[in-house]
Design a protein around this motif. Sequence first.
Motif, mmCIF file in Angstrom:
data_model
loop_
_atom_site.group_PDB
_atom_site.id
_atom_site.type_symbol
_atom_site.label_atom_id
_atom_site.label_comp_id
_atom_site.label_asym_id
_atom_site.label_seq_id
_atom_site.Cartn_x
_atom_site.Cartn_y
_atom_site.Cartn_z
ATOM 1 N N ASP A 1 15.540 1.880 -9.670
ATOM 2 C CA ASP A 1 17.009 1.764 -9.704
ATOM 3 C C ASP A 1 17.584 2.066 -11.084
ATOM 4 N N ASN A 2 16.830 1.806 -12.117
ATOM 5 C CA ASN A 2 17.353 1.933 -13.486
ATOM 6 C C ASN A 2 16.962 3.229 -14.184
ATOM 7 N N LEU A 3 16.358 4.151 -13.460
ATOM 8 C CA LEU A 3 16.034 5.443 -14.059
ATOM 9 C C LEU A 3 17.310 6.270 -14.218
ATOM 10 N N PRO A 4 17.408 7.043 -15.312
ATOM 11 C CA PRO A 4 18.603 7.879 -15.472
ATOM 12 C C PRO A 4 18.665 9.002 -14.427
ATOM 13 N N ASN A 5 17.521 9.428 -13.952
ATOM 14 C CA ASN A 5 17.439 10.488 -12.952
ATOM 15 C C ASN A 5 17.236 9.834 -11.576
ATOM 16 N N PRO A 6 18.127 10.091 -10.623
ATOM 17 C CA PRO A 6 17.999 9.460 -9.308
ATOM 18 C C PRO A 6 16.915 10.082 -8.410
ATOM 19 N N GLU A 7 16.314 11.177 -8.845
ATOM 20 C CA GLU A 7 15.348 11.882 -7.992
ATOM 21 C C GLU A 7 14.165 11.024 -7.548
ATOM 22 N N PRO A 8 13.517 10.268 -8.445
ATOM 23 C CA PRO A 8 12.391 9.444 -7.969
ATOM 24 C C PRO A 8 12.804 8.409 -6.921
ATOM 25 N N LEU A 9 13.979 7.817 -7.067
ATOM 26 C CA LEU A 9 14.457 6.841 -6.092
ATOM 27 C C LEU A 9 14.707 7.520 -4.740
ATOM 28 N N GLU A 10 15.311 8.700 -4.776
ATOM 29 C CA GLU A 10 15.546 9.452 -3.535
ATOM 30 C C GLU A 10 14.220 9.818 -2.872
ATOM 31 N N LYS A 11 13.238 10.217 -3.684
ATOM 32 C CA LYS A 11 11.910 10.545 -3.142
ATOM 33 C C LYS A 11 11.260 9.299 -2.541
ATOM 34 N N TRP A 12 11.466 8.148 -3.186
ATOM 35 C CA TRP A 12 10.917 6.894 -2.666
ATOM 36 C C TRP A 12 11.492 6.587 -1.286
ATOM 37 N N ASP B 1 0.826 -1.215 0.000
ATOM 38 C CA ASP B 1 0.000 0.000 0.000
ATOM 39 C C ASP B 1 0.860 1.266 0.000
ATOM 40 N N ILE B 2 2.013 1.196 0.645
ATOM 41 C CA ILE B 2 2.923 2.350 0.639
ATOM 42 C C ILE B 2 3.443 2.593 -0.779
ATOM 43 N N MET B 3 3.746 1.523 -1.499
ATOM 44 C CA MET B 3 4.172 1.692 -2.896
ATOM 45 C C MET B 3 3.070 2.356 -3.709
ATOM 46 N N VAL B 4 1.840 1.886 -3.521
ATOM 47 C CA VAL B 4 0.700 2.465 -4.254
ATOM 48 C C VAL B 4 0.560 3.954 -3.914
ATOM 49 N N ASP B 5 0.632 4.278 -2.629
ATOM 50 C CA ASP B 5 0.532 5.679 -2.212
ATOM 51 C C ASP B 5 1.646 6.519 -2.835
ATOM 52 N N PHE B 6 2.844 5.967 -2.893
ATOM 53 C CA PHE B 6 3.964 6.690 -3.506
ATOM 54 C C PHE B 6 3.710 6.915 -4.992
ATOM 55 N N ILE B 7 3.252 5.889 -5.666
ATOM 56 C CA ILE B 7 3.002 6.010 -7.107
ATOM 57 C C ILE B 7 2.012 7.135 -7.385
ATOM 58 N N GLU B 8 1.039 7.298 -6.513
ATOM 59 C CA GLU B 8 0.044 8.359 -6.696
ATOM 60 C C GLU B 8 0.653 9.756 -6.582
ATOM 61 N N THR B 9 1.832 9.872 -5.967
ATOM 62 C CA THR B 9 2.474 11.186 -5.827
ATOM 63 C C THR B 9 3.337 11.548 -7.037
ATOM 64 N N ILE B 10 3.569 10.600 -7.920
ATOM 65 C CA ILE B 10 4.452 10.834 -9.067
ATOM 66 C C ILE B 10 3.730 11.669 -10.123
ATOM 67 N N LYS B 11 4.415 12.689 -10.590
ATOM 68 C CA LYS B 11 3.822 13.630 -11.546
ATOM 69 C C LYS B 11 3.890 13.136 -12.991
ATOM 70 N N TYR B 12 4.840 12.244 -13.264
ATOM 71 C CA TYR B 12 5.035 11.783 -14.638
ATOM 72 C C TYR B 12 4.183 10.554 -14.911
ATOM 73 N N GLU B 13 3.212 10.722 -15.785
ATOM 74 C CA GLU B 13 2.246 9.645 -16.063
ATOM 75 C C GLU B 13 2.927 8.384 -16.580
#
Length: 105
Positions: A71-82, A35-47
Amino acid sequence: EHMDDVELWQETQDLIDSWEESERIEPMSSRESYDIMVDFIETIKYENLQNKLLAAIAQRNPFRKFRDILDNLPNPEPLEKWYKFKEQSCINHTKKILSSISPTW
């Protein structure tokens, strides 16, 4: 200064007594973590990223697939936010349990 055997024994005994009086805080269930993963996904701005993560958690091994994408995103920001989101969720979980054990917490 070194402690003598009696002081060391007493300190050890005090520590054991304090552990015996402590409460065990159970870890989150898999469902709560999901459920925490789901809640996090809802905060992501990029569809596009949202859709990838939603698809990942709908498969077998959702935790690993979710992390593989981040882990494999070129931008580390989403992982840091996670990491921050997950940490705050764990803190909230612990506070909720502690307040149920002791309302003054």
